[in-house]
Design a protein around this motif. Structure first.
Motif, PDB file in Angstrom:
ATOM      1  N   TYR A   3      45.428  28.928 -25.268  1.00  0.00           N
ATOM      2  CA  TYR A   3      46.396  28.898 -24.174  1.00  0.00           C
ATOM      3  C   TYR A   3      45.711  28.413 -22.897  1.00  0.00           C
ATOM      4  O   TYR A   3      44.517  28.652 -22.684  1.00  0.00           O
ATOM      5  CB  TYR A   3      46.970  30.293 -23.913  1.00  0.00           C
ATOM      6  CG  TYR A   3      47.881  30.820 -24.998  1.00  0.00           C
ATOM      7  CD1 TYR A   3      49.265  30.675 -24.906  1.00  0.00           C
ATOM      8  CD2 TYR A   3      47.358  31.477 -26.112  1.00  0.00           C
ATOM      9  CE1 TYR A   3      50.102  31.173 -25.894  1.00  0.00           C
ATOM     10  CE2 TYR A   3      48.188  31.969 -27.104  1.00  0.00           C
ATOM     11  CZ  TYR A   3      49.559  31.816 -26.996  1.00  0.00           C
ATOM     12  OH  TYR A   3      50.383  32.304 -27.978  1.00  0.00           O
ATOM     13  N   VAL A   4      46.493  27.762 -22.045  1.00  0.00           N
ATOM     14  CA  VAL A   4      46.036  27.418 -20.703  1.00  0.00           C
ATOM     15  C   VAL A   4      47.117  27.841 -19.718  1.00  0.00           C
ATOM     16  O   VAL A   4      48.287  27.477 -19.867  1.00  0.00           O
ATOM     17  CB  VAL A   4      45.741  25.917 -20.550  1.00  0.00           C
ATOM     18  CG1 VAL A   4      45.369  25.606 -19.097  1.00  0.00           C
ATOM     19  CG2 VAL A   4      44.607  25.488 -21.475  1.00  0.00           C
ATOM     20  N   SER A   5      46.717  28.624 -18.726  1.00  0.00           N
ATOM     21  CA  SER A   5      47.615  29.046 -17.655  1.00  0.00           C
ATOM     22  C   SER A   5      47.189  28.343 -16.375  1.00  0.00           C
ATOM     23  O   SER A   5      45.998  28.300 -16.048  1.00  0.00           O
ATOM     24  CB  SER A   5      47.550  30.565 -17.484  1.00  0.00           C
ATOM     25  OG  SER A   5      48.531  31.016 -16.580  1.00  0.00           O
ATOM     26  N   THR A   6      48.154  27.784 -15.647  1.00  0.00           N
ATOM     27  CA  THR A   6      47.845  26.933 -14.499  1.00  0.00           C
ATOM     28  C   THR A   6      48.611  27.405 -13.270  1.00  0.00           C
ATOM     29  O   THR A   6      49.776  27.793 -13.361  1.00  0.00           O
ATOM     30  CB  THR A   6      48.220  25.468 -14.801  1.00  0.00           C
ATOM     31  OG1 THR A   6      47.682  25.088 -16.069  1.00  0.00           O
ATOM     32  CG2 THR A   6      47.670  24.540 -13.731  1.00  0.00           C
ATOM     33  N   ARG A  14      44.907  25.002  -6.740  1.00  0.00           N
ATOM     34  CA  ARG A  14      45.113  24.678  -8.151  1.00  0.00           C
ATOM     35  C   ARG A  14      43.947  25.165  -9.005  1.00  0.00           C
ATOM     36  O   ARG A  14      42.779  24.971  -8.655  1.00  0.00           O
ATOM     37  CB  ARG A  14      45.300  23.168  -8.333  1.00  0.00           C
ATOM     38  CG  ARG A  14      46.499  22.634  -7.570  1.00  0.00           C
ATOM     39  CD  ARG A  14      46.791  21.192  -7.906  1.00  0.00           C
ATOM     40  NE  ARG A  14      47.995  20.723  -7.215  1.00  0.00           N
ATOM     41  CZ  ARG A  14      48.677  19.636  -7.537  1.00  0.00           C
ATOM     42  NH1 ARG A  14      48.268  18.888  -8.558  1.00  0.00           N
ATOM     43  NH2 ARG A  14      49.747  19.293  -6.861  1.00  0.00           N
ATOM     44  N   ALA A  15      44.281  25.784 -10.129  1.00  0.00           N
ATOM     45  CA  ALA A  15      43.264  26.267 -11.059  1.00  0.00           C
ATOM     46  C   ALA A  15      43.873  26.380 -12.443  1.00  0.00           C
ATOM     47  O   ALA A  15      45.099  26.480 -12.606  1.00  0.00           O
ATOM     48  CB  ALA A  15      42.712  27.624 -10.612  1.00  0.00           C
ATOM     49  N   ALA A  16      43.011  26.371 -13.459  1.00  0.00           N
ATOM     50  CA  ALA A  16      43.433  26.521 -14.851  1.00  0.00           C
ATOM     51  C   ALA A  16      42.614  27.629 -15.497  1.00  0.00           C
ATOM     52  O   ALA A  16      41.393  27.701 -15.320  1.00  0.00           O
ATOM     53  CB  ALA A  16      43.261  25.212 -15.613  1.00  0.00           C
ATOM     54  N   PHE A  17      43.286  28.481 -16.251  1.00  0.00           N
ATOM     55  CA  PHE A  17      42.691  29.637 -16.919  1.00  0.00           C
ATOM     56  C   PHE A  17      42.963  29.492 -18.414  1.00  0.00           C
ATOM     57  O   PHE A  17      44.105  29.573 -18.854  1.00  0.00           O
ATOM     58  CB  PHE A  17      43.318  30.911 -16.350  1.00  0.00           C
ATOM     59  CG  PHE A  17      42.959  32.191 -17.053  1.00  0.00           C
ATOM     60  CD1 PHE A  17      41.731  32.380 -17.654  1.00  0.00           C
ATOM     61  CD2 PHE A  17      43.870  33.246 -17.087  1.00  0.00           C
ATOM     62  CE1 PHE A  17      41.407  33.571 -18.288  1.00  0.00           C
ATOM     63  CE2 PHE A  17      43.565  34.447 -17.712  1.00  0.00           C
ATOM     64  CZ  PHE A  17      42.335  34.608 -18.315  1.00  0.00           C
TER      65      PHE A  17
END
Length: 662
Positions: free
Chosen positions: A511-514, A489-492
């Motif tokens: 924006y957040v991409s997960t 799991r990670a968030a960009f």
């Protein structure tokens, strides 16, 4: 900020920089005085039209030069009205007219590469692409060649090559169109939800390039807004949670060229660093800013710019007892010095530092400018870089900062460059899973799009490099930042716009991409859909920026709390009703935190708390001599199953492991 192109400063803070600039002006005048009327051969040919026929095997090319006088006017404010460095018989450069003539509909499937190369290792050129007499994109590293990427859209550009440091060298420019890597289907996961918390009036009003961290022992959030250190306390006993902001700045926060804050989540120590020449004014706190202890600030021979502070466990064999009397983790201070970068290690929690060690072995490996240092739970140290030759990359140390290697972010296919990263203007970011075996590299690709690559072997090789903005039609980003939790799991997070290049009509959102499957797929969401962060352009040119679009400075930051919530610290440039409603940009930089409120978290053990649809949860943390205990109290009617599920999770051995070592 990069002295050549990215360094920013204020008049009251930069006596040393002013001396440097005065010396540069003298050097330029001397160069003009000894100039021997040697003419510069203009680009040959002077223009060209690029079509689909101009592939990598059949490119457009031109040459220009030789150049005998360096043009460093960008360091003295040479970029005027966003047009580019001064170009005239005294300060030489070369302009080539590139006409792009391609069919419509290729914006997301093809791209145009422009590569400028030269022969002498001592020379250095910068490259600009101008459109409508404004900078569209540029590259000004210390690399040979310099590379820029243009969108596959018909139009007219001026390709401006500037001799930053030369001695009679000639350039050769190659231009071609190529395919982009195939897009990957986005994740089918439900995206997490967020709530934005803005600092109260009088706090965080100037928060360009903020830093954020969380003390897992207390839950307090630390936020650096230039010379103001803020502590934020979230109250989750009410829904939605409330935030209380307090100013807790150390005495060393009185002058700065660059602000940086780092909080070691596991130990609770916060270090605040304010760049001051080849060192920094720095203090650390073990009680969330209630008291501060001044420290050395950096290694004795550190770089002059763009410092970053990070920390984590030592790598074998220097491991320490996390519960022992000696500060358990290493702290690293890294900074750049034009053509190289250095890191120094502290073995006493940032109080003093050892010798500085170069992290790049030569000027043709990576440019000096770099992103934020990250230390994985296994002690491996990572420093990302947006320009390592024709790619982006990361410097890695597996022996506590003594030796370093560079890994370029490229795929396994060595027959072509499709799918490999390309240089850009904003720093990339690294996130590592809680065991340290999965590494996420989030970056702005050369075409402006948001990309993430993942490594499963300590950044030796890279997989699943993909554009996470395709579904949202994101074509330009700024300020990439990555944080990871569990290995899968990670968030960009990043600011994004649907318009390519430096378009004055751009509207920027956060924006957040997960990912929940170890980087194979990502789900991207706009978390400020009704409130833009910026309207217009965001300048990455440092002191060469001529307008007021430098308000957000150079980066944003992200972190994760002990329950797996993602928090993004950013500066908001559009805060008035007029700007939010569609009017002109405010060009502010207001401290703001986007905090996760729903959906899966980065620590799977806490998913049940984040996906409840009824009731408010109270998270109480208590400490005894041997361990920390968690208790959730659910007070909503009919929440029996939720209470029993939470109780099972809280009693599970896996939760205890995650709490201690995640």
């Amino acid at each position: 900020m990069f002295i050549r192109r990215l360094m920013k400063y204020s008049t009251s803070q930069s006596f040393r920089l002013r001396v440097m600039l005065c010396a540069l002006v003298v050097a330029l005048l001397c160069a003009v005085a000894i100039y021997r009327s040697v003419g510069v051969r203009a680009s040959d040919p002077a223009n060209g039209t690029l079509t689909l026929a101009n592939t990598e095997s059949n490119p457009l090319t031109y040459t220009a030069g030789p150049f005998f006088v360096s043009n460093q006017t960008a360091l003295t404010g040479g970029i005027i009205d966003g047009v580019g460095q001064q170009c005239n018989p005294t300060f030489q450069c070369d302009d080539y007219t590139l006409i792009v003539n391609v069919p419509d509909g290729l914006l997301d499937t093809k791209e145009i590469r422009v590569i400028v190369a030269w022969g002498k290792p001592v020379s250095d050129f910068d490259i600009y692409a101008l459109k409508n007499n404004k900078i569209f994109t540029s590259a000004g590293s210390s690399m040979n060649p310099e590379t820029i990427t243009l969108p596959a859209v018909s139009g007219v550009y001026t390709i401006r090559s500037v001799p930053f440091t030369v001695s009679g060298d000639t350039i050769t420019t190659t231009m071609f169109i190529r395919d982009k890597a195939p897009t990957t289907q986005p994740s089918t996961e439900t995206p997490p939800s967020y709530r934005n918390y803005q600092s109260p009036a009088g706090m965080g009003d100037g928060a360009g390039e903020p830093s954020i961290g969380v003390n897992w022992k207390t839950g307090k959030v630390m936020f650096e807004a230039k010379l103001q250190t803020l502590r934020v306390t979230f109250d989750d006993t009410v829904s939605p949670a409330t935030a209380t902001w307090a100013s807790v700045s150390p005495n060393t926060n009185h002058v700065s060229l660059d602000p940086i804050l780092f909080t070691d989540s596991r130990t609770g120590r916060t270090i605040v660093s304010q760049l001051f020449g080849t060192t920094s004014l720095s203090s650390y706190s073990d009680d969330d800013g209630a008291t501060w202890i001044p420290n050395e600030g950096g290694g004795m021979t550190s770089g002059i710019d763009h410092q970053t502070v990070g920390g984590g466990p030592f790598h074998d064999p220097l491991t320490r007892n996390q519960s022992g009397p000696v500060y358990p983790n290493a702290v690293y201070y890294c900074s750049q010095d034009l053509y190289t970068a250095f890191c120094a290690r502290s073995d006493n929690g940032g109080l003093t530092y050892g010798p500085t060690i170069p992290i790049y072995t030569s000027i043709d490996t990576c440019s000096g400018i770099h992103g934020h240092v990250k230390v994985a739970f296994n002690g491996i140290v990572y420093v990302p870089n947006h320009t390592c030759g024709l790619n982006q990359g990361v410097a890695i140390s597996e022996d506590n900062g003594i030796n370093w290697r560079v890994s370029k972010v490229v795929d396994a296919d060595t027959t072509n460059a499709i799918g490999d990263s390309t240089p850009s203007d904003w720093d990339p970011s690294i996130g590592t899973g809680k065991k340290g075996t999965t590494v996420y590299f989030g970056y702005k690709n050369g075409d402006g799009h948001p990309h993430v690559a993942v490594s499963y072997d300590h950044a030796t090789s890279w997989s699943y490099d993909q554009d996470v903005g395709v579904a949202s039609h994101i074509r330009n980003i700024a300020f990439p930042t990555v944080v990871a939790g569990d290995e899968d799991r990670a968030a960009f997070a990043f600011l994004g716009s649907d318009l390519p290049g430096d378009d004055p009509a751009a509207v920027w959102y956060l924006y957040v991409s997960t990912t929940y499957d170890r980087g194979r797929t990502w789900v991207t969401t706009n978390i400020t859909p009704n409130d833009p962060v910026q309207r217009g352009t965001i300048c990455s040119g440092g002191i060469s920026c001529s307008g007021n679009d430098r308000n957000l400075l150079d980066f944003i930051d992200s972190t994760v709390d002990s329950q797996g919530r993602v928090l993004v610290g950013y500066a908001d440039g559009c805060i008035t009703p007029q700007c939010i409603g569609g009017g002109p940009n405010d060009f502010k930089s207001k401290a703001t935190i986007a905090r996760q409120t729903g959906g899966k978290r980065l620590f799977a053990d806490f998913d049940s708390a984040s996906t409840l649809t009824s009731g408010a949860s109270l998270l109480a943390e208590t400490t005894n001599t041997s361990d920390r205990m968690l208790a959730r109290i659910f007070n909503a009617p009919g929440a029996r199953s939720a209470r029993s599920n939470a109780a099972r999770i809280n009693r599970s051995p896996s939760l205890t492991t995650a709490r201690k070592g995640s």
